[in-house]
Motif scaffolding. Structure first.
Motif, PDB file in Angstrom:
ATOM      1  N   LEU A   1       0.866  -1.175   0.000  1.00  0.00           N
ATOM      2  CA  LEU A   1       0.000   0.000   0.000  1.00  0.00           C
ATOM      3  C   LEU A   1       0.898   1.219   0.000  1.00  0.00           C
ATOM      4  O   LEU A   1       1.923   1.242   0.678  1.00  0.00           O
ATOM      5  CB  LEU A   1      -0.867   0.027   1.260  1.00  0.00           C
ATOM      6  N   ARG A   2       0.501   2.211  -0.755  1.00  0.00           N
ATOM      7  CA  ARG A   2       1.270   3.448  -0.817  1.00  0.00           C
ATOM      8  C   ARG A   2       0.295   4.609  -0.914  1.00  0.00           C
ATOM      9  O   ARG A   2      -0.715   4.512  -1.612  1.00  0.00           O
ATOM     10  CB  ARG A   2       2.154   3.427  -2.056  1.00  0.00           C
ATOM     11  N   ALA A   3       0.610   5.678  -0.223  1.00  0.00           N
ATOM     12  CA  ALA A   3      -0.244   6.861  -0.301  1.00  0.00           C
ATOM     13  C   ALA A   3       0.598   8.116  -0.128  1.00  0.00           C
ATOM     14  O   ALA A   3       1.564   8.130   0.631  1.00  0.00           O
ATOM     15  CB  ALA A   3      -1.325   6.819   0.776  1.00  0.00           C
ATOM     16  N   ASN A   4       0.219   9.145  -0.849  1.00  0.00           N
ATOM     17  CA  ASN A   4       0.835  10.461  -0.754  1.00  0.00           C
ATOM     18  C   ASN A   4      -0.252  11.454  -0.380  1.00  0.00           C
ATOM     19  O   ASN A   4      -1.346  11.424  -0.950  1.00  0.00           O
ATOM     20  CB  ASN A   4       1.441  10.889  -2.099  1.00  0.00           C
ATOM     21  N   HIS A   5       0.063  12.345   0.551  1.00  0.00           N
ATOM     22  CA  HIS A   5      -0.882  13.394   0.915  1.00  0.00           C
ATOM     23  C   HIS A   5      -1.100  14.279  -0.308  1.00  0.00           C
ATOM     24  O   HIS A   5      -0.145  14.609  -1.020  1.00  0.00           O
ATOM     25  CB  HIS A   5      -0.314  14.213   2.085  1.00  0.00           C
ATOM     26  N   PRO A   6      -2.333  14.697  -0.585  1.00  0.00           N
ATOM     27  CA  PRO A   6      -2.585  15.482  -1.810  1.00  0.00           C
ATOM     28  C   PRO A   6      -1.970  16.886  -1.808  1.00  0.00           C
ATOM     29  O   PRO A   6      -1.678  17.426  -2.875  1.00  0.00           O
ATOM     30  CB  PRO A   6      -4.107  15.562  -1.895  1.00  0.00           C
ATOM     31  N   ASP A   7      -1.762  17.480  -0.628  1.00  0.00           N
ATOM     32  CA  ASP A   7      -1.291  18.862  -0.572  1.00  0.00           C
ATOM     33  C   ASP A   7      -0.008  19.068   0.217  1.00  0.00           C
ATOM     34  O   ASP A   7       0.516  20.177   0.239  1.00  0.00           O
ATOM     35  CB  ASP A   7      -2.375  19.751   0.065  1.00  0.00           C
ATOM     36  N   ARG A   8       0.458  18.042   0.885  1.00  0.00           N
ATOM     37  CA  ARG A   8       1.627  18.196   1.744  1.00  0.00           C
ATOM     38  C   ARG A   8       2.677  17.154   1.384  1.00  0.00           C
ATOM     39  O   ARG A   8       2.392  16.167   0.728  1.00  0.00           O
ATOM     40  CB  ARG A   8       1.219  18.037   3.212  1.00  0.00           C
ATOM     41  N   ALA A   9       3.871  17.350   1.837  1.00  0.00           N
ATOM     42  CA  ALA A   9       4.979  16.441   1.546  1.00  0.00           C
ATOM     43  C   ALA A   9       5.024  15.312   2.570  1.00  0.00           C
ATOM     44  O   ALA A   9       5.973  15.163   3.344  1.00  0.00           O
ATOM     45  CB  ALA A   9       6.292  17.210   1.528  1.00  0.00           C
ATOM     46  N   LEU A  10       3.951  14.521   2.595  1.00  0.00           N
ATOM     47  CA  LEU A  10       3.810  13.405   3.510  1.00  0.00           C
ATOM     48  C   LEU A  10       3.408  12.162   2.721  1.00  0.00           C
ATOM     49  O   LEU A  10       2.585  12.248   1.811  1.00  0.00           O
ATOM     50  CB  LEU A  10       2.738  13.689   4.563  1.00  0.00           C
ATOM     51  N   ALA A  11       3.968  11.010   3.090  1.00  0.00           N
ATOM     52  CA  ALA A  11       3.635   9.776   2.378  1.00  0.00           C
ATOM     53  C   ALA A  11       3.970   8.572   3.249  1.00  0.00           C
ATOM     54  O   ALA A  11       4.734   8.673   4.207  1.00  0.00           O
ATOM     55  CB  ALA A  11       4.402   9.700   1.064  1.00  0.00           C
ATOM     56  N   PHE A  12       3.390   7.416   2.878  1.00  0.00           N
ATOM     57  CA  PHE A  12       3.772   6.168   3.524  1.00  0.00           C
ATOM     58  C   PHE A  12       3.776   5.046   2.503  1.00  0.00           C
ATOM     59  O   PHE A  12       3.186   5.150   1.430  1.00  0.00           O
ATOM     60  CB  PHE A  12       2.858   5.814   4.709  1.00  0.00           C
ATOM     61  N   TRP A  13       4.456   3.979   2.864  1.00  0.00           N
ATOM     62  CA  TRP A  13       4.549   2.778   2.043  1.00  0.00           C
ATOM     63  C   TRP A  13       4.596   1.593   2.994  1.00  0.00           C
ATOM     64  O   TRP A  13       5.384   1.589   3.947  1.00  0.00           O
ATOM     65  CB  TRP A  13       5.815   2.881   1.198  1.00  0.00           C
ATOM     66  N   ILE A  14       3.726   0.613   2.791  1.00  0.00           N
ATOM     67  CA  ILE A  14       3.644  -0.571   3.642  1.00  0.00           C
ATOM     68  C   ILE A  14       3.678  -1.796   2.738  1.00  0.00           C
ATOM     69  O   ILE A  14       3.001  -1.827   1.704  1.00  0.00           O
ATOM     70  CB  ILE A  14       2.345  -0.574   4.471  1.00  0.00           C
ATOM     71  N   ARG A  15       4.445  -2.798   3.148  1.00  0.00           N
ATOM     72  CA  ARG A  15       4.519  -4.015   2.331  1.00  0.00           C
ATOM     73  C   ARG A  15       4.442  -5.255   3.216  1.00  0.00           C
ATOM     74  O   ARG A  15       5.120  -5.349   4.231  1.00  0.00           O
ATOM     75  CB  ARG A  15       5.804  -4.036   1.523  1.00  0.00           C
ATOM     76  N   TYR A  16       3.617  -6.193   2.792  1.00  0.00           N
ATOM     77  CA  TYR A  16       3.487  -7.514   3.394  1.00  0.00           C
ATOM     78  C   TYR A  16       4.121  -8.481   2.384  1.00  0.00           C
ATOM     79  O   TYR A  16       3.730  -8.498   1.216  1.00  0.00           O
ATOM     80  CB  TYR A  16       2.023  -7.886   3.569  1.00  0.00           C
ATOM     81  N   THR A  17       5.105  -9.279   2.806  1.00  0.00           N
ATOM     82  CA  THR A  17       5.874 -10.091   1.862  1.00  0.00           C
ATOM     83  C   THR A  17       6.019 -11.532   2.341  1.00  0.00           C
ATOM     84  O   THR A  17       6.217 -11.774   3.536  1.00  0.00           O
ATOM     85  CB  THR A  17       7.285  -9.494   1.676  1.00  0.00           C
ATOM     86  N   LEU A  18       5.980 -12.464   1.384  1.00  0.00           N
ATOM     87  CA  LEU A  18       6.335 -13.861   1.612  1.00  0.00           C
ATOM     88  C   LEU A  18       7.604 -14.140   0.821  1.00  0.00           C
ATOM     89  O   LEU A  18       7.703 -13.776  -0.349  1.00  0.00           O
ATOM     90  CB  LEU A  18       5.252 -14.801   1.091  1.00  0.00           C
ATOM     91  N   PHE A  19       8.560 -14.806   1.453  1.00  0.00           N
ATOM     92  CA  PHE A  19       9.805 -15.149   0.769  1.00  0.00           C
ATOM     93  C   PHE A  19      10.170 -16.591   1.106  1.00  0.00           C
ATOM     94  O   PHE A  19      10.353 -16.936   2.273  1.00  0.00           O
ATOM     95  CB  PHE A  19      10.934 -14.208   1.179  1.00  0.00           C
ATOM     96  N   VAL A  20      10.247 -17.430   0.067  1.00  0.00           N
ATOM     97  CA  VAL A  20      10.636 -18.827   0.224  1.00  0.00           C
ATOM     98  C   VAL A  20      11.894 -19.034  -0.613  1.00  0.00           C
ATOM     99  O   VAL A  20      11.831 -19.015  -1.851  1.00  0.00           O
ATOM    100  CB  VAL A  20       9.522 -19.790  -0.262  1.00  0.00           C
ATOM    101  N   PRO A  21      13.072 -19.213   0.021  1.00  0.00           N
ATOM    102  CA  PRO A  21      14.303 -19.427  -0.756  1.00  0.00           C
ATOM    103  C   PRO A  21      14.229 -20.732  -1.560  1.00  0.00           C
ATOM    104  O   PRO A  21      13.680 -21.734  -1.084  1.00  0.00           O
ATOM    105  CB  PRO A  21      15.397 -19.517   0.312  1.00  0.00           C
ATOM    106  N   LYS A  22      14.784 -20.711  -2.754  1.00  0.00           N
ATOM    107  CA  LYS A  22      14.791 -21.889  -3.619  1.00  0.00           C
ATOM    108  C   LYS A  22      15.447 -23.070  -2.900  1.00  0.00           C
ATOM    109  O   LYS A  22      16.533 -22.924  -2.328  1.00  0.00           O
ATOM    110  CB  LYS A  22      15.544 -21.582  -4.912  1.00  0.00           C
ATOM    111  N   SER A  23      14.779 -24.216  -2.910  1.00  0.00           N
ATOM    112  CA  SER A  23      15.233 -25.482  -2.314  1.00  0.00           C
ATOM    113  C   SER A  23      15.375 -25.432  -0.799  1.00  0.00           C
ATOM    114  O   SER A  23      15.934 -26.340  -0.200  1.00  0.00           O
ATOM    115  CB  SER A  23      16.569 -25.930  -2.927  1.00  0.00           C
TER     116      SER A  23
END
Length: 122
Positions: free
Chosen positions: A25-47
């Motif tokens: 998820l990512r969002a930027n404030h429409p009028d101000r220099a504010l933002a966030f970024w959130i990530r949910y991740t799954l990682f399975v190494p090969k083998s």
């Protein structure tokens, strides 16, 4: 409504070929220099499915003060829950559903907490 591969997790337990999947998820404030970024991740190494992880990432940008807070927290995949019907991703304290996202992630003495709700006509 018929569901397709693009609107549910593709993860399959015990994958040996490796797997990477993330939702963000990512969002930027429409009028101000504010933002966030959130990530949910799954990682399975090969083998090496026994080393699989769930990860919570978060970044908050404050362009007004020049401050930035970035966090990443990892969890053994066995403590995570991934569901397609209904869609749901549970990683650590993070929860992601079709209409809400909540969570807390920590790195050292920094932490980010979020509680978001959203809706769509789609």
């Amino acid at each position: 409504m018929q569901r397709s591969w693009c609107d549910h997790p593709r993860y399959e337990s015990g994958l040996r070929r490796g797997h990477y999947e993330s939702w963000f998820l990512r969002a930027n404030h429409p009028d101000r220099a504010l933002a966030f970024w959130i990530r949910y991740t799954l990682f399975v190494p090969k083998s090496r499915p026994e080393e699989a992880l769930g990860e919570l990432w978060g970044i908050a940008f404050d362009g007004e003060s020049g401050e930035l807070c970035a966090v990443k927290e990892e969890f053994p995949l066995g403590s995570c829950t991934i569901s397609g019907e209904p869609f749901g991703v549970h990683i650590g304290e993070g929860r992601l559903f079709v209409d809400q996202a909540t969570g807390t992630a920590r790195t050292g003495d920094r932490s980010l907490e979020w509680q978001l709700a959203f809706e769509s006509a789609e």
